[in-house]
Design a protein around this motif. Sequence first.
Motif, PDB file in Angstrom:
ATOM      1  N   TYR A 117       0.251  24.552 -19.776  1.00 21.73           N
ATOM      2  CA  TYR A 117       1.635  24.944 -20.056  1.00 21.73           C
ATOM      3  C   TYR A 117       2.465  23.722 -20.464  1.00 21.73           C
ATOM      4  O   TYR A 117       3.176  23.740 -21.474  1.00 21.73           O
ATOM      5  CB  TYR A 117       2.229  25.608 -18.820  1.00 21.73           C
ATOM      6  N   HIS A 118       2.327  22.664 -19.681  1.00 20.02           N
ATOM      7  CA  HIS A 118       3.104  21.455 -19.945  1.00 20.02           C
ATOM      8  C   HIS A 118       2.687  20.799 -21.268  1.00 20.02           C
ATOM      9  O   HIS A 118       3.536  20.341 -22.049  1.00 20.02           O
ATOM     10  CB  HIS A 118       2.926  20.467 -18.790  1.00 20.02           C
ATOM     11  N   LEU A 119       1.391  20.780 -21.538  1.00 15.54           N
ATOM     12  CA  LEU A 119       0.890  20.149 -22.759  1.00 15.54           C
ATOM     13  C   LEU A 119       1.390  20.883 -24.001  1.00 15.54           C
ATOM     14  O   LEU A 119       1.885  20.257 -24.952  1.00 15.54           O
ATOM     15  CB  LEU A 119      -0.638  20.128 -22.737  1.00 15.54           C
ATOM     16  N   ILE A 120       1.272  22.206 -23.994  1.00 17.78           N
ATOM     17  CA  ILE A 120       1.687  22.975 -25.169  1.00 17.78           C
ATOM     18  C   ILE A 120       3.201  22.932 -25.340  1.00 17.78           C
ATOM     19  O   ILE A 120       3.711  22.823 -26.463  1.00 17.78           O
ATOM     20  CB  ILE A 120       1.175  24.427 -25.061  1.00 17.78           C
ATOM     21  N   HIS A 177      26.487  17.786 -32.009  1.00 19.48           N
ATOM     22  CA  HIS A 177      25.982  19.146 -31.860  1.00 19.48           C
ATOM     23  C   HIS A 177      24.454  19.105 -31.860  1.00 19.48           C
ATOM     24  O   HIS A 177      23.846  18.062 -32.106  1.00 19.48           O
ATOM     25  CB  HIS A 177      26.494  20.030 -32.999  1.00 19.48           C
ATOM     26  N   SER A 178      23.835  20.267 -31.591  1.00 19.54           N
ATOM     27  CA  SER A 178      22.376  20.295 -31.620  1.00 19.54           C
ATOM     28  C   SER A 178      21.882  21.635 -32.144  1.00 19.54           C
ATOM     29  O   SER A 178      22.568  22.659 -32.035  1.00 19.54           O
ATOM     30  CB  SER A 178      21.786  20.031 -30.228  1.00 19.54           C
ATOM     31  N   LEU A 179      20.677  21.606 -32.704  1.00 27.04           N
ATOM     32  CA  LEU A 179      20.015  22.799 -33.206  1.00 27.04           C
ATOM     33  C   LEU A 179      18.787  23.046 -32.339  1.00 27.04           C
ATOM     34  O   LEU A 179      17.907  22.187 -32.243  1.00 27.04           O
ATOM     35  CB  LEU A 179      19.613  22.598 -34.671  1.00 27.04           C
ATOM     36  N   ASN A 180      18.746  24.205 -31.692  1.00 23.47           N
ATOM     37  CA  ASN A 180      17.638  24.542 -30.793  1.00 23.47           C
ATOM     38  C   ASN A 180      16.606  25.428 -31.486  1.00 23.47           C
ATOM     39  O   ASN A 180      16.938  26.223 -32.358  1.00 23.47           O
ATOM     40  CB  ASN A 180      18.161  25.270 -29.546  1.00 23.47           C
ATOM     41  N   PHE A 181      15.358  25.294 -31.034  1.00 28.54           N
ATOM     42  CA  PHE A 181      14.256  26.105 -31.557  1.00 28.54           C
ATOM     43  C   PHE A 181      13.522  26.717 -30.369  1.00 28.54           C
ATOM     44  O   PHE A 181      13.178  26.014 -29.414  1.00 28.54           O
ATOM     45  CB  PHE A 181      13.290  25.242 -32.370  1.00 28.54           C
ATOM     46  N   GLU A 182      13.273  28.033 -30.434  1.00 29.35           N
ATOM     47  CA  GLU A 182      12.613  28.733 -29.340  1.00 29.35           C
ATOM     48  C   GLU A 182      11.497  29.621 -29.875  1.00 29.35           C
ATOM     49  O   GLU A 182      11.594  30.155 -30.990  1.00 29.35           O
ATOM     50  CB  GLU A 182      13.610  29.598 -28.577  1.00 29.35           C
ATOM     51  N   ALA A 183      10.450  29.777 -29.075  1.00 31.24           N
ATOM     52  CA  ALA A 183       9.350  30.682 -29.421  1.00 31.24           C
ATOM     53  C   ALA A 183       8.664  31.113 -28.132  1.00 31.24           C
ATOM     54  O   ALA A 183       8.770  30.445 -27.095  1.00 31.24           O
ATOM     55  CB  ALA A 183       8.362  29.997 -30.356  1.00 31.24           C
ATOM     56  N   HIS A 184       7.946  32.215 -28.215  1.00 28.08           N
ATOM     57  CA  HIS A 184       7.195  32.723 -27.061  1.00 28.08           C
ATOM     58  C   HIS A 184       5.894  33.321 -27.554  1.00 28.08           C
ATOM     59  O   HIS A 184       5.852  34.008 -28.573  1.00 28.08           O
ATOM     60  CB  HIS A 184       8.006  33.797 -26.314  1.00 28.08           C
ATOM     61  N   PHE A 185       4.798  33.013 -26.853  1.00 29.14           N
ATOM     62  CA  PHE A 185       3.513  33.602 -27.219  1.00 29.14           C
ATOM     63  C   PHE A 185       2.597  33.614 -26.005  1.00 29.14           C
ATOM     64  O   PHE A 185       2.882  32.994 -24.976  1.00 29.14           O
ATOM     65  CB  PHE A 185       2.858  32.826 -28.371  1.00 29.14           C
ATOM     66  N   LEU A 208       8.244  28.235 -25.512  1.00 28.69           N
ATOM     67  CA  LEU A 208       8.432  26.959 -26.201  1.00 28.69           C
ATOM     68  C   LEU A 208       9.904  26.744 -26.503  1.00 28.69           C
ATOM     69  O   LEU A 208      10.607  27.680 -26.896  1.00 28.69           O
ATOM     70  CB  LEU A 208       7.647  26.934 -27.519  1.00 28.69           C
ATOM     71  N   GLU A 209      10.363  25.524 -26.335  1.00 28.75           N
ATOM     72  CA  GLU A 209      11.743  25.192 -26.692  1.00 28.75           C
ATOM     73  C   GLU A 209      11.838  23.706 -26.985  1.00 28.75           C
ATOM     74  O   GLU A 209      11.275  22.875 -26.274  1.00 28.75           O
ATOM     75  CB  GLU A 209      12.713  25.564 -25.576  1.00 28.75           C
ATOM     76  N   THR A 210      12.536  23.392 -28.052  1.00 29.24           N
ATOM     77  CA  THR A 210      12.829  21.999 -28.376  1.00 29.24           C
ATOM     78  C   THR A 210      14.153  21.978 -29.115  1.00 29.24           C
ATOM     79  O   THR A 210      14.709  23.031 -29.467  1.00 29.24           O
ATOM     80  CB  THR A 210      11.708  21.377 -29.235  1.00 29.24           C
TER      81      THR A 210
END
Length: 738
Positions: free
Chosen positions: A306-309, A425-433, A442-444
């Motif tokens: 989990y941490h690695l991915i 400001h910031s731009l966030n990216f999220e995903a789930h699988f 996933l989030e960065t």
Amino acid sequence: MSQWKQIQQLEIRLLEHVDYLYDDNFPMDIRQGLANWIESQDWDTAANDGSMAAAMFSNLLSQLDRQCSQEQNFLQRHNLKIINQQLQVKYKDNPALMAKIISTCLSEERRIISSACMQEQGPLEKSMQNSVSYERQKNMDNRVAIIRSSVQMVDQAVKYIEDMQDDFDFRYKTLQSRDLAERNTDLMKQEVTRLQEMLNRLDFKRKEILSKMNDVIKEIDDLMTSQLSPELLDWKRRQQIADIGGPLLTGLDQLQNWFTLTAQSLFQIKRQLDKLGELILKVTYESDPIPVQKPQMEERVKYLIYHLIQSSFVVETQPCMPTHPHRPLIIKTGVQFTTKVRLLVKLPEVDYQLKVKTTFDKDLPPGRVNRQFFILTNNTKAMDIEDSSNGCLSVEFRHLQLKEKKYVNGTKGTEGLLTVTEELHSLNFEAHFTVQGLAIDLETCSLPLVVISNVSQLANGWASVMWYNLLTDETRNLAFFGSPPRATWSQLCEVLSWQFTTFAGRGLNREQLTMLGEKLLGQQASHTDCQVSWSKFSKENIPGKPFSFWLWLDCILDLIKKHLLPVWNDNYIMGFVSKEMERALLKDRDSGTFLLRFSESHLGGITFTWVEQGDNGEAKFNSVEPYTKSRLSALPFADIIRDYKVISDGVVPENPLKFLYPDIPKDEAFSRHYNSHQSKVDPYLSSTLIPISELRSNVTRTLPHCQSPEPPMTPGEFDMLSEHLCFDIETMSSPYSE
């Protein structure tokens, strides 16, 4: 001398960095064979113009075909054919990507050449080079390979235990099937003893394999903690530095290889533990170690996976407007910008299933910023396999656009002390699988962004981006400018030199940086540890001037890029020199010796000063009114130097510029940059714009009433000049003016 020839003359240490630039995406064979043609093309523009990129891609293939037909070496000719085919596969549908790659390589070459010309490298440059140590990478490769080998050995051990257990299970069930009377025979007692020995060996092997698996898990944990995570953080820091003009960012493919191999090892251990779970369903016994140790090991492996991915989800390309490719992290409302995220772990199981959603200023505390924005365009996109990056999963958002939110009653609320370009400001990216039964979020996020509404804010916005990424490695300190730290002059001067390398192709030498330091800080700038405040760099006006130090410098960068690039890259512009130093350099030189420097009183101005040696041995200095971009748009600077004339009382106009400091004949220095005069077009006579200054004497002559002064040439010459030439009359103060 061509740029590629300059590269080939560098020392081995720098050539190793050149080697990092070239791979299958842009092979060095092409750079070598088509060096002159490649350097003559405008790849920067093509990278943002699809039709131009397509035309240049077609021309590149034609040039490559011609080079291949002329190549005498059979092996090299074969390699060029293969390269031609590979390029067509890679870039046929996206030639702009090829243009971007070549543009980046050429830009980094110029930076490397510039760093070689510096007497010594700056501290940031050194630290960036040390961070990509070959020995460290080799050590990492070896350690990952050892772990993979250990996991494979555990795999074999699991199969051995499975075979041993199957044998035990068969014998045990055979014994169980015997009649009770048969079990008391000596033969059966021997079989029972043999089964007990097998069970003891099985117990030993189970304990042994669990111990080995535990050791491998600990090794992977230590690898991730002590090396893999620091390598990723180091890459992110190098990305910050690269975004503000530092050394080219490399190493992401190598990181992906380490992440992927480590993930494969963890997933294989997870499968091995699952297999052990299946084995105990068939054979278990009192004090069986698997039921006791397996749950803890499974939890640890799941945590590491989990941490690695999660950590492998990175912003490969920070948000950037295509119109300003060298100034990322600045977004203008209503203008499209691009960004790219990448998953460093290759997971075939989730190909084409991973959708990434972007959010602007997610979870931002109320009142942190005065303005709020939302993404106007589609903010969700699926990741895809990228052939040019070793099959990684990535997604590039090419058409994102911001819009400012409307406020109730037309007010934004209480304005803070920060300026628009200090708000981050910031731009966030999220995903789930889900992969192999594990649900992973996933989030960065991007590095802090500056949002502007007018292009006039671009310069101050870039100052904020430079200051932030120079002084902190935090990825989301949006309150940074609430109390911005100071920079040392040694840090700042290195970044300023990078701006000239990035925008103008040649960085600043020690003398030029010293002059800049003195302009910003006074004589104390000679101490490299001298502290520079954010306000002094970007907000406070230079004493006696209506603009800040950074705005003055940024206008010079713009002037060089648009009007002075060839002359700057030939190293003919001294540029940053004080008036006192200018006099000291020229006073003992021949009459007509001149040098080129940037104006200290005009934004984006360049002037030239020449010396005249009087009969009494006294040197006289003359300096022309600075040329700004509005005047240089009408007449190229090299032509100004060639055609410049001075009108003095009773003297025929002449060009006072003879030798570029220290003693280079003017035409020898600038002739290759002169524009040829236009040919005559009937029935009109051609005209030429000639820059002329009037040098007024301090002595005023009294002329007879109604009598015109005699022109400083014959009437015929005067009429010819009046009819055929277009004059640009300038005023010049003497003996010295800005």
